[in-house]
Design an enzyme around this catalytic site. Structure first.
Site, PDB file in Angstrom:
ATOM      1  N   ASN A  58       0.840  -1.201   0.000  1.00  0.00           N
ATOM      2  CA  ASN A  58       0.000   0.000   0.000  1.00  0.00           C
ATOM      3  C   ASN A  58       0.871   1.246   0.000  1.00  0.00           C
ATOM      4  OD1 ASN A  58       0.594  -0.878   2.659  1.00  0.00           O
ATOM      5  ND2 ASN A  58      -1.160   0.167   3.524  1.00  0.00           N
ATOM      6  N   ILE A  59       0.404   2.237  -0.723  1.00  0.00           N
ATOM      7  CA  ILE A  59       1.152   3.482  -0.903  1.00  0.00           C
ATOM      8  C   ILE A  59       0.205   4.638  -0.595  1.00  0.00           C
ATOM      9  CG2 ILE A  59       2.492   4.893  -2.517  1.00  0.00           C
ATOM     10  CD1 ILE A  59       2.846   2.234  -4.198  1.00  0.00           C
ATOM     11  N   GLU A  60       0.452   5.302   0.536  1.00  0.00           N
ATOM     12  CA  GLU A  60      -0.455   6.365   0.984  1.00  0.00           C
ATOM     13  C   GLU A  60      -0.032   7.719   0.437  1.00  0.00           C
ATOM     14  OE1 GLU A  60      -0.745   5.781   5.259  1.00  0.00           O
ATOM     15  OE2 GLU A  60      -1.967   3.985   4.915  1.00  0.00           O
ATOM     16  N   ASN A  61      -0.927   8.687   0.643  1.00  0.00           N
ATOM     17  CA  ASN A  61      -0.674  10.034   0.136  1.00  0.00           C
ATOM     18  C   ASN A  61      -1.281  11.036   1.102  1.00  0.00           C
ATOM     19  OD1 ASN A  61      -1.266  12.529  -1.696  1.00  0.00           O
ATOM     20  ND2 ASN A  61       0.109  11.246  -2.874  1.00  0.00           N
ATOM     21  N   ALA A  62      -0.646  12.209   1.197  1.00  0.00           N
ATOM     22  CA  ALA A  62      -1.169  13.268   2.074  1.00  0.00           C
ATOM     23  C   ALA A  62      -2.597  13.643   1.675  1.00  0.00           C
ATOM     24  CB  ALA A  62      -0.255  14.485   2.011  1.00  0.00           C
ATOM     25  N   CYS A 102      -4.155   0.663  -2.566  1.00  0.00           N
ATOM     26  CA  CYS A 102      -4.015  -0.563  -1.768  1.00  0.00           C
ATOM     27  C   CYS A 102      -2.937  -1.476  -2.376  1.00  0.00           C
ATOM     28  CB  CYS A 102      -5.322  -1.330  -1.752  1.00  0.00           C
ATOM     29  SG  CYS A 102      -6.677  -0.486  -0.921  1.00  0.00           S
ATOM     30  N   GLU A 138      -3.152  -4.639  -3.006  1.00  0.00           N
ATOM     31  CA  GLU A 138      -3.687  -5.562  -4.016  1.00  0.00           C
ATOM     32  C   GLU A 138      -3.720  -4.902  -5.385  1.00  0.00           C
ATOM     33  OE1 GLU A 138      -4.865  -4.673  -1.092  1.00  0.00           O
ATOM     34  OE2 GLU A 138      -6.446  -6.004  -0.397  1.00  0.00           O
ATOM     35  N   CYS A 198     -10.467  -4.567   0.372  1.00  0.00           N
ATOM     36  CA  CYS A 198     -11.545  -3.567   0.363  1.00  0.00           C
ATOM     37  C   CYS A 198     -12.428  -3.765  -0.879  1.00  0.00           C
ATOM     38  CB  CYS A 198     -10.956  -2.154   0.384  1.00  0.00           C
ATOM     39  SG  CYS A 198     -10.331  -1.603  -1.221  1.00  0.00           S
TER      40      CYS A 198
HETATM   41  N1  THU Z   1      -5.398  -1.140   2.408  1.00  0.00           N
HETATM   42  C1  THU Z   1      -4.870  -2.025   1.526  1.00  0.00           C
HETATM   43  O1  THU Z   1      -3.695  -1.942   1.152  1.00  0.00           O
HETATM   44  N2  THU Z   1      -5.680  -3.006   1.057  1.00  0.00           N
HETATM   45  C2  THU Z   1      -6.998  -3.153   1.392  1.00  0.00           C
HETATM   46  O2  THU Z   1      -7.683  -3.965   0.803  1.00  0.00           O
HETATM   47  C3  THU Z   1      -7.555  -2.360   2.481  1.00  0.00           C
HETATM   48  C4  THU Z   1      -6.769  -1.156   2.865  1.00  0.00           C
HETATM   49  C5  THU Z   1      -4.522  -0.059   2.902  1.00  0.00           C
HETATM   50  C6  THU Z   1      -4.864   1.303   2.357  1.00  0.00           C
HETATM   51  C7  THU Z   1      -4.312   2.205   3.443  1.00  0.00           C
HETATM   52  O3  THU Z   1      -2.947   2.456   3.186  1.00  0.00           O
HETATM   53  C8  THU Z   1      -4.410   1.380   4.710  1.00  0.00           C
HETATM   54  O4  THU Z   1      -4.615   0.040   4.297  1.00  0.00           O
HETATM   55  C9  THU Z   1      -5.535   1.790   5.633  1.00  0.00           C
HETATM   56  O5  THU Z   1      -6.739   1.874   4.950  1.00  0.00           O
END
Ligand code: THU
Length: 136
Positions: free
Chosen positions: A46-50, A57, A59, A89
């Site tokens: 997973n790679i988040e962003n501000a 996600c 996947e 998700c």
């Molecule tokens: N996340 C995933 O990588 N996969 C999912 O199916 C559910 C959520 C990540 C996204 C975010 O970085 C963190 O989990 C919290 O939502």
């Protein structure tokens, strides 16, 4: 249908991929390992962003990497989280169903042990699929 050894390998790779996660906001690491029907493995984290909704996600990272390399048929995906109960998700389920209606989905814990074995049909029954659009 994939072999137990392959499942275990996918679980371990997914767990390793958690170390690549970019998660300054949630601190919730997710790793993924996707097995194509041609036998290749694509990984994701997973790679988040501000700007939170821009986050992707693990996947979908793995699936989009595979698609961009010309792969569209997937046999299985392993998804690793700390507790091994990180179900995909809704958006990821929809993307999985676009490409592989029968793909196996495994959850794994931080050590790569498989905790849950299911499939995309079970996770997204009645999925909205391409045939609704292509017949028009
Ligand atoms: N996340 C995933 O990588 N996969 C999912 O199916 C559910 C959520 C990540 C996204 C975010 O970085 C963190 O989990 C919290 O939502």
């Amino acid at each position: 249908m994939i072999y137990n050894e392959q499942k275990q390998e996918l679980g371990k790779i997914a767990a390793d991929m958690r170390h690549m996660s970019y998660i300054p906001y949630s601190h919730y690491a997710v790793g993924a390992a996707l097995l194509t029907k041609s036998g290749k493995i694509y990984t994701g984290c997973n790679i988040e962003n501000a700007a939170f909704p821009v986050t992707i996600c693990a996947e979908r990272t793995a699936i989009f990497k595979a698609i961009s390399e010309g792969e569209k048929d997937f046999a299985a995906i392993a998804i690793a989280t700390e507790d091994g109960l990180g179900y995909p998700c809704g958006s990821c389920r929809q993307v999985m169903s676009e490409f592989s209606s029968n793909m196996e989905v495994m959850l794994a814990d931080a050590d790569g042990n498989i905790t849950v074995e299911t499939n995309i049909n079970e996770l997204l029954p009645g999925a909205f699929t391409a045939d609704k659009l292509l017949t028009r």
